[in-house]
Design a protein around this motif. Sequence first.
Motif, PDB file in Angstrom:
ATOM      1  N   ARG A 121       0.823  -1.211   0.000  1.00 20.38           N
ATOM      2  CA  ARG A 121       0.000   0.000   0.000  1.00 20.38           C
ATOM      3  C   ARG A 121       0.856   1.259   0.000  1.00 20.38           C
ATOM      4  O   ARG A 121       0.599   2.211  -0.740  1.00 20.38           O
ATOM      5  N   LEU A 122       1.871   1.278   0.849  1.00 18.94           N
ATOM      6  CA  LEU A 122       2.739   2.452   0.913  1.00 18.94           C
ATOM      7  C   LEU A 122       3.530   2.635  -0.375  1.00 18.94           C
ATOM      8  O   LEU A 122       3.733   3.760  -0.837  1.00 18.94           O
ATOM      9  N   GLY A 123       3.972   1.525  -0.976  1.00 19.89           N
ATOM     10  CA  GLY A 123       4.662   1.626  -2.259  1.00 19.89           C
ATOM     11  C   GLY A 123       3.754   2.158  -3.345  1.00 19.89           C
ATOM     12  O   GLY A 123       4.173   2.953  -4.196  1.00 19.89           O
ATOM     13  N   SER A 124       2.485   1.733  -3.317  1.00 21.60           N
ATOM     14  CA  SER A 124       1.526   2.235  -4.293  1.00 21.60           C
ATOM     15  C   SER A 124       1.282   3.724  -4.108  1.00 21.60           C
ATOM     16  O   SER A 124       1.172   4.482  -5.073  1.00 21.60           O
ATOM     17  N   MET A 125       1.196   4.168  -2.859  1.00 24.66           N
ATOM     18  CA  MET A 125       1.007   5.590  -2.596  1.00 24.66           C
ATOM     19  C   MET A 125       2.220   6.396  -3.069  1.00 24.66           C
ATOM     20  O   MET A 125       2.068   7.488  -3.630  1.00 24.66           O
ATOM     21  N   ALA A 126       3.405   5.858  -2.875  1.00 24.09           N
ATOM     22  CA  ALA A 126       4.602   6.523  -3.393  1.00 24.09           C
ATOM     23  C   ALA A 126       4.552   6.597  -4.910  1.00 24.09           C
ATOM     24  O   ALA A 126       4.903   7.624  -5.517  1.00 24.09           O
ATOM     25  N   GLY A 127       4.099   5.510  -5.540  1.00 19.04           N
ATOM     26  CA  GLY A 127       3.989   5.510  -6.989  1.00 19.04           C
ATOM     27  C   GLY A 127       2.979   6.521  -7.496  1.00 19.04           C
ATOM     28  O   GLY A 127       3.211   7.200  -8.504  1.00 19.04           O
ATOM     29  N   ASN A 128       1.850   6.646  -6.807  1.00 17.39           N
ATOM     30  CA  ASN A 128       0.860   7.625  -7.208  1.00 17.39           C
ATOM     31  C   ASN A 128       1.371   9.046  -7.068  1.00 17.39           C
ATOM     32  O   ASN A 128       1.062   9.917  -7.881  1.00 17.39           O
ATOM     33  N   ALA A 129       2.183   9.295  -6.033  1.00 15.82           N
ATOM     34  CA  ALA A 129       2.784  10.615  -5.884  1.00 15.82           C
ATOM     35  C   ALA A 129       3.748  10.896  -7.033  1.00 15.82           C
ATOM     36  O   ALA A 129       3.769  11.993  -7.594  1.00 15.82           O
ATOM     37  N   ALA A 130       4.552   9.892  -7.398  1.00 15.36           N
ATOM     38  CA  ALA A 130       5.472  10.067  -8.524  1.00 15.36           C
ATOM     39  C   ALA A 130       4.710  10.307  -9.812  1.00 15.36           C
ATOM     40  O   ALA A 130       5.079  11.158 -10.635  1.00 15.36           O
ATOM     41  N   PHE A 131       3.613   9.568 -10.000  1.00 14.42           N
ATOM     42  CA  PHE A 131       2.814   9.719 -11.209  1.00 14.42           C
ATOM     43  C   PHE A 131       2.206  11.118 -11.283  1.00 14.42           C
ATOM     44  O   PHE A 131       2.231  11.770 -12.326  1.00 14.42           O
ATOM     45  N   ALA A 132       1.643  11.576 -10.158  1.00 12.86           N
ATOM     46  CA  ALA A 132       1.047  12.911 -10.132  1.00 12.86           C
ATOM     47  C   ALA A 132       2.100  13.981 -10.368  1.00 12.86           C
ATOM     48  O   ALA A 132       1.800  15.055 -10.897  1.00 12.86           O
ATOM     49  N   GLY A 133       3.342  13.682 -10.003  1.00 12.13           N
ATOM     50  CA  GLY A 133       4.434  14.627 -10.217  1.00 12.13           C
ATOM     51  C   GLY A 133       5.052  14.552 -11.596  1.00 12.13           C
ATOM     52  O   GLY A 133       6.078  15.191 -11.851  1.00 12.13           O
ATOM     53  N   GLY A 134       4.446  13.779 -12.496  1.00 13.41           N
ATOM     54  CA  GLY A 134       4.931  13.716 -13.875  1.00 13.41           C
ATOM     55  C   GLY A 134       6.135  12.828 -14.082  1.00 13.41           C
ATOM     56  O   GLY A 134       6.926  13.070 -15.003  1.00 13.41           O
ATOM     57  N   GLN A 135       6.271  11.790 -13.261  1.00 12.72           N
ATOM     58  CA  GLN A 135       7.395  10.870 -13.391  1.00 12.72           C
ATOM     59  C   GLN A 135       6.876   9.442 -13.599  1.00 12.72           C
ATOM     60  O   GLN A 135       6.956   8.606 -12.690  1.00 12.72           O
ATOM     61  N   PRO A 136       6.351   9.134 -14.766  1.00 14.63           N
ATOM     62  CA  PRO A 136       5.756   7.806 -14.971  1.00 14.63           C
ATOM     63  C   PRO A 136       6.749   6.662 -14.876  1.00 14.63           C
ATOM     64  O   PRO A 136       6.387   5.562 -14.447  1.00 14.63           O
ATOM     65  N   ASP A 137       8.009   6.888 -15.269  1.00 11.89           N
ATOM     66  CA  ASP A 137       9.007   5.815 -15.160  1.00 11.89           C
ATOM     67  C   ASP A 137       9.249   5.450 -13.699  1.00 11.89           C
ATOM     68  O   ASP A 137       9.261   4.262 -13.334  1.00 11.89           O
ATOM     69  N   SER A 138       9.438   6.465 -12.859  1.00 12.07           N
ATOM     70  CA  SER A 138       9.634   6.206 -11.438  1.00 12.07           C
ATOM     71  C   SER A 138       8.386   5.573 -10.831  1.00 12.07           C
ATOM     72  O   SER A 138       8.475   4.664 -10.001  1.00 12.07           O
TER      73      SER A 138
END
Length: 282
Positions: A121-138
């Motif tokens: 869950r925490l990894g997914s939340m980190a991924g969503n933050a990266a996605f919202a920040g315009g970093q789809p690769d990360s």
Amino acid sequence: MSIFALVLLGQVGAAPAIGADPLQLPAEVRDRKPRTRQVQTVEAPPGPQIDGCIAEMETDPVHGADAARKALAEAKGEERVRAGLCLGIALTQLERWDEAQRAFSTARSSAMPDDHASRARLGSMAGNAAFAGGQPDSALALFDSAQTEARQAGDGALGGAIAIDRARALVTLGRNDEAAAALAEARALAPDNAQAWLLSATLSRRMDKLLEAQAQIEKAAQIAPEDPETGLEAGVIAMLSGREDAARRSWQSVLATAPESAAAATAKGYLAQLGNGGPAKP
């Protein structure tokens, strides 16, 4: 095919045109913020809690972030899970995505190695933050790790949600076949997840697989019959399949069930082009 269908086809595209418009998916995928609601399901380990952290974040995210940051500086061991989580939640409210990603990642790395559900869950939340920040690769790398943790946890619903996240990132990167496979995994893991079926239908339609899209949107409608985005997409698929009356009925249903929604505004525009934006006849 009618003139309007041709216009609609020009608007949505027969297949994803990733270059000019990188997110050829509906608003849930294109604009969705990190799933902060997961704070309710992350299983923080026993230990001191951050009194008022989440409540303060909701009313004053700046002070909430300050409180969480101080708590994180003082936290030890697994206490850092709760502190990092609260900090990440506050930072998402402020749309400080890079910092939020780091906070969620800190919380994830502080969780027990065998607490796969919380780490997922925490990894997914980190991924969503990266996605919202315009970093789809990360974001994709974080989602991949989270998916592995979800599999180890044996949590199908969580795995399905993360598979949808992976699909969003893959579409952004122009990897549509892989995105379709991720959505197939989401449907298998969480067959009652209406969003998985809706997004599958949308991607199938973008890939000019209208028969698959029709079957998938029908399943989405069975699960969530009053969802306006499902009704809107059902109309688009029907229109591109040459079924104008079915498209009209779908869009009229959106106006009837969710008249104030963004989907209703779009449906009204489509109906106006068809020459009838009024209510559906019995």
